[in-house]
Design an enzyme around this catalytic site. Structure first.
Site, PDB file in Angstrom:
ATOM      1  N   GLU A 187       0.819  -1.023   0.092  1.00  0.00           N
ATOM      2  CA  GLU A 187       0.316   0.085  -0.164  1.00  0.00           C
ATOM      3  C   GLU A 187       0.951   1.334   0.073  1.00  0.00           C
ATOM      4  OE1 GLU A 187      -3.500   2.349   2.537  1.00  0.00           O
ATOM      5  OE2 GLU A 187      -2.645   0.458   3.345  1.00  0.00           O
ATOM      6  N   LYS A 229      -2.682  -1.863  -2.911  1.00  0.00           N
ATOM      7  CA  LYS A 229      -3.669  -1.130  -2.477  1.00  0.00           C
ATOM      8  C   LYS A 229      -3.310   0.224  -2.608  1.00  0.00           C
ATOM      9  CE  LYS A 229      -6.245  -0.357   1.948  1.00  0.00           C
ATOM     10  NZ  LYS A 229      -6.583  -0.460   3.250  1.00  0.00           N
TER      11      LYS A 229
END
Length: 349
Positions: A187, A229
């Protein structure tokens, strides 16, 4: 000559592929309830809920025992405390997830710290003892992991040093996770705070994604067993000219097509400060405009939880109402990943 895989390596590959498939089930997404102690205390404070071990357990138990949650949620990202907790009836929370057909996951980074000589920029902590922690998390029931880096857009930032430091850390985390038989979710969050326009957001996100996938390749991370992500490409929150749905979808998909390998199985969007309905509406627009090659889904925290937390207020009498709100938000986002959401569902819900 290539060395043949051992039986244990082959088993891990099958397990990783199975976890990826489960997390990317059609019409489902990931619920993030991995807030650290300071973050959840900040969420509780306006509602005058004391942030104790018991109240944190009660709140997360409320979320995870929501009837029918598994119809729209494929995985849940837990915090270190939560993966070790049991319900008030003595059932491990990971078992509650398994009963709903939901895959347990775990946040393994330890938050951010200031980068030396780079004012305002951060790096993510947590590599020390990570190999040992991952082995323990797997025995506790985790099947996937998440590591978050934060990058801010301002005059002269993010710097190349900040980007490369954080993407290297993400790659090392991903390699260690796969070594432990866990699917990594990488992420690199480009924060939406700022006055920048959508073009600047796309430019920075592009640079970050290029650096990330170079680092993953350098560390021999298997892309097929990894999830990304990332944020949608949005105007800065203080930009006077906010981009509309069509422009957001176009910029986001163009950026992803240019910089994310087709071998990556899935991309799960973060909500990153958007309101509940904004996050759903924009996800729906992106999903409708997408032509692949990846499965698109969501990994939302506040955008799924916020209505439930406000309804609960720490009172057992409000549990049913709070669960109804979570089920509604999960359903709306489950439809959005299929491009079948309509804002009229909000009033109906």
């Amino acid at each position: 000559m290539k060395t043949p895989r051992s039986n244990s390596e082959s088993t891990d590959v099958v397990a990783l592929a199975s976890t990826v498939k489960a997390l990317l089930a059609p019409g489902k997404g990931i619920l993030a309830i991995d807030e650290s102690f300071p973050t959840i205390a900040k969420r509780f404070e306006p509602l005058k809920i004391p942030a104790t071990e018991e109240t944190r357990r009660d709140y997360r138990q409320l979320l995870l025992t929501t009837p029918g949650l598994g119809a729209f949620i494929s995985g849940v990202i837990l915090f270190d405390e939560t993966i070790r907790q049991q319900t008030s009836d003595g059932i491990p929370l990971t078992e509650i997830l398994r009963q709903q057909g939901i895959v347990p996951g775990i946040k393994v980074d330890l938050g951010t710290a200031d980068l030396p000589n780079l004012p305002g920029e951060k790096f993510t902590k947590g590599l020390d003892q990570l190999r040992e922690r991952l082995a323990e998390y797997r025995t506790l029931g985790a099947r996937f992991t998440k590591w978050r880096a934060v990058l801010s857009i301002d005059e002269g930032t993010p710097t190349r040093a900040c980007i490369e430091t954080n993407t290297t850390l993400l790659a090392m985390f991903a390699a260690l996770s796969q070594e432990a038989g866990l699917v990594p979710i990488v992420e690199p969050e480009v924060l939406m705070d700022g006055v920048h326009d959508i073009n600047r957001a796309e430019e920075v996100t592009s640079i970050v994604l290029r650096s990330l996938f170079d680092a993953l390749a350098d560390h021999r991370v298997t892309i097929e067993h990894t999830l990304l992500k990332t944020g949608m490409v949005l105007s800065g929150s203080d930009c006077p000219q906010q981009a509309g749905l069509a422009e957001i979808a176009e910029a986001t998909l163009r950026c992803l097509r240019r910089h994310v390998p087709a071998a990556l199985p899935g991309i799960v969007f973060l909500s990153g400060g958007q309101s509940d309905e904004e996050a759903t509406e924009r996800l729906n627009a992106i999903a409708k405009a997408s032509e692949g090659p990846w499965t698109l889904s969501f990994s939302y925290g506040r955008a799924l939880q916020a209505p439930s937390l406000k309804a609960w207020k720490g009172s057992p009498a409000n549990i049913a109402a709070a669960q109804t709100l979570l089920h509604h938000r999960a359903r709306c986002n489950g439809l959005a990943v299929l491009g079948k959401y309509d804002s009229a569902m909000e009033s109906a819900g």
